[in-house]
Design a protein around this motif. Sequence first.
Motif, PDB file in Angstrom:
ATOM      1  N   GLY A   1       0.797  -1.205   0.000  1.00  0.00           N
ATOM      2  CA  GLY A   1       0.000   0.000   0.000  1.00  0.00           C
ATOM      3  C   GLY A   1       0.836   1.264   0.000  1.00  0.00           C
ATOM      4  O   GLY A   1       0.355   2.326  -0.349  1.00  0.00           O
ATOM      5  N   GLN A   2       2.091   1.161   0.414  1.00  0.00           N
ATOM      6  CA  GLN A   2       2.992   2.309   0.418  1.00  0.00           C
ATOM      7  C   GLN A   2       4.291   2.032  -0.320  1.00  0.00           C
ATOM      8  O   GLN A   2       4.849   2.914  -0.947  1.00  0.00           O
ATOM      9  N   HIS A   3       4.797   0.817  -0.198  1.00  0.00           N
ATOM     10  CA  HIS A   3       6.068   0.451  -0.814  1.00  0.00           C
ATOM     11  C   HIS A   3       5.886  -0.801  -1.662  1.00  0.00           C
ATOM     12  O   HIS A   3       5.115  -1.686  -1.318  1.00  0.00           O
ATOM     13  N   LEU A   4       6.649  -0.846  -2.736  1.00  0.00           N
ATOM     14  CA  LEU A   4       6.742  -2.060  -3.544  1.00  0.00           C
ATOM     15  C   LEU A   4       8.158  -2.579  -3.373  1.00  0.00           C
ATOM     16  O   LEU A   4       9.123  -1.865  -3.652  1.00  0.00           O
ATOM     17  N   ILE A   5       8.269  -3.791  -2.876  1.00  0.00           N
ATOM     18  CA  ILE A   5       9.580  -4.413  -2.680  1.00  0.00           C
ATOM     19  C   ILE A   5       9.734  -5.495  -3.735  1.00  0.00           C
ATOM     20  O   ILE A   5       8.878  -6.356  -3.889  1.00  0.00           O
ATOM     21  N   THR A   6      10.832  -5.420  -4.459  1.00  0.00           N
ATOM     22  CA  THR A   6      11.157  -6.410  -5.480  1.00  0.00           C
ATOM     23  C   THR A   6      12.409  -7.140  -5.038  1.00  0.00           C
ATOM     24  O   THR A   6      13.401  -6.503  -4.681  1.00  0.00           O
ATOM     25  N   ALA A   7      12.363  -8.470  -5.017  1.00  0.00           N
ATOM     26  CA  ALA A   7      13.502  -9.280  -4.577  1.00  0.00           C
ATOM     27  C   ALA A   7      13.862 -10.277  -5.668  1.00  0.00           C
ATOM     28  O   ALA A   7      12.987 -10.894  -6.274  1.00  0.00           O
ATOM     29  N   VAL A   8      15.155 -10.406  -5.894  1.00  0.00           N
ATOM     30  CA  VAL A   8      15.676 -11.371  -6.859  1.00  0.00           C
ATOM     31  C   VAL A   8      16.636 -12.273  -6.100  1.00  0.00           C
ATOM     32  O   VAL A   8      17.589 -11.795  -5.483  1.00  0.00           O
ATOM     33  N   GLY A   9      16.356 -13.567  -6.121  1.00  0.00           N
ATOM     34  CA  GLY A   9      17.187 -14.514  -5.383  1.00  0.00           C
ATOM     35  C   GLY A   9      17.706 -15.608  -6.283  1.00  0.00           C
ATOM     36  O   GLY A   9      17.008 -16.077  -7.178  1.00  0.00           O
ATOM     37  N   GLY A  10      18.939 -15.999  -6.043  1.00  0.00           N
ATOM     38  CA  GLY A  10      19.559 -17.068  -6.817  1.00  0.00           C
ATOM     39  C   GLY A  10      20.232 -18.076  -5.906  1.00  0.00           C
ATOM     40  O   GLY A  10      20.600 -17.763  -4.777  1.00  0.00           O
ATOM     41  N   ASP A  11      20.389 -19.307  -6.392  1.00  0.00           N
ATOM     42  CA  ASP A  11      20.968 -20.385  -5.592  1.00  0.00           C
ATOM     43  C   ASP A  11      22.455 -20.579  -5.820  1.00  0.00           C
ATOM     44  O   ASP A  11      23.039 -21.513  -5.292  1.00  0.00           O
ATOM     45  N   ASP A  12      23.100 -19.738  -6.604  1.00  0.00           N
ATOM     46  CA  ASP A  12      24.520 -19.890  -6.904  1.00  0.00           C
ATOM     47  C   ASP A  12      25.350 -19.500  -5.676  1.00  0.00           C
ATOM     48  O   ASP A  12      25.401 -18.347  -5.282  1.00  0.00           O
ATOM     49  N   ARG A  13      26.000 -20.490  -5.075  1.00  0.00           N
ATOM     50  CA  ARG A  13      26.798 -20.241  -3.864  1.00  0.00           C
ATOM     51  C   ARG A  13      28.107 -19.514  -4.182  1.00  0.00           C
ATOM     52  O   ARG A  13      28.694 -18.890  -3.318  1.00  0.00           O
ATOM     53  N   ASP A  14      28.571 -19.585  -5.418  1.00  0.00           N
ATOM     54  CA  ASP A  14      29.825 -18.933  -5.787  1.00  0.00           C
ATOM     55  C   ASP A  14      29.646 -17.456  -6.143  1.00  0.00           C
ATOM     56  O   ASP A  14      30.628 -16.721  -6.228  1.00  0.00           O
ATOM     57  N   LEU A  15      28.442 -17.019  -6.365  1.00  0.00           N
ATOM     58  CA  LEU A  15      28.181 -15.623  -6.723  1.00  0.00           C
ATOM     59  C   LEU A  15      28.367 -14.736  -5.497  1.00  0.00           C
ATOM     60  O   LEU A  15      27.769 -14.968  -4.455  1.00  0.00           O
TER      61      LEU A  15
END
Length: 170
Positions: free
Chosen positions: A71-85
């Motif tokens: 209602g006030q903020h839009l949170i965008t999250a990008v997650g990856g499983d690469d342990r070396d990154l």
Amino acid sequence: MKTAVPRYYHLDVEVSPERVEQVSRILAAHLHYWDLDNLVDPVCRGAELLLRAIDEHATDKDTSIEMWWNGQHLITAVGGDDRDLRPDQDLRACLADIAAMSDGWGCCAAETGSKIIWFSQRARSGERVPLVPTAPAPDVSERLKVPRALPLVALAAPASAAHDALEGAR
């Protein structure tokens, strides 16, 4: 005014150069559906930056994208499983751009070992109407003479002469 109905969207995708544009269009469609048209450009640009960086640096291309609207903020999250990154090294330029264009951002690790990079955008009103203050109109009895209306001699004279000039002006 934006409604305060909470919204959530989740997308799992294997990142490739062709998929980056497709994911951007999907996110834009959801933002249009949620009536958040003014957030389409910054959110899609941020997601594209992260997905292109993951495509370039990660060995495991499986990625999750989530959007939360409260209602006030839009949170965008990008997650990856690469342990070396390593976001602090591999994604440094991308994170600098994300920080410059968002209201808040961060990076954290999940219990599974995946890395999550998120950024938020505050909802702003699409139409801004400037407030124009109205000055109160004084009554005739309340009006005072401006000192510039007095003769220059009265302003430069000693106090007693100025008092006499003021009395004469009334």
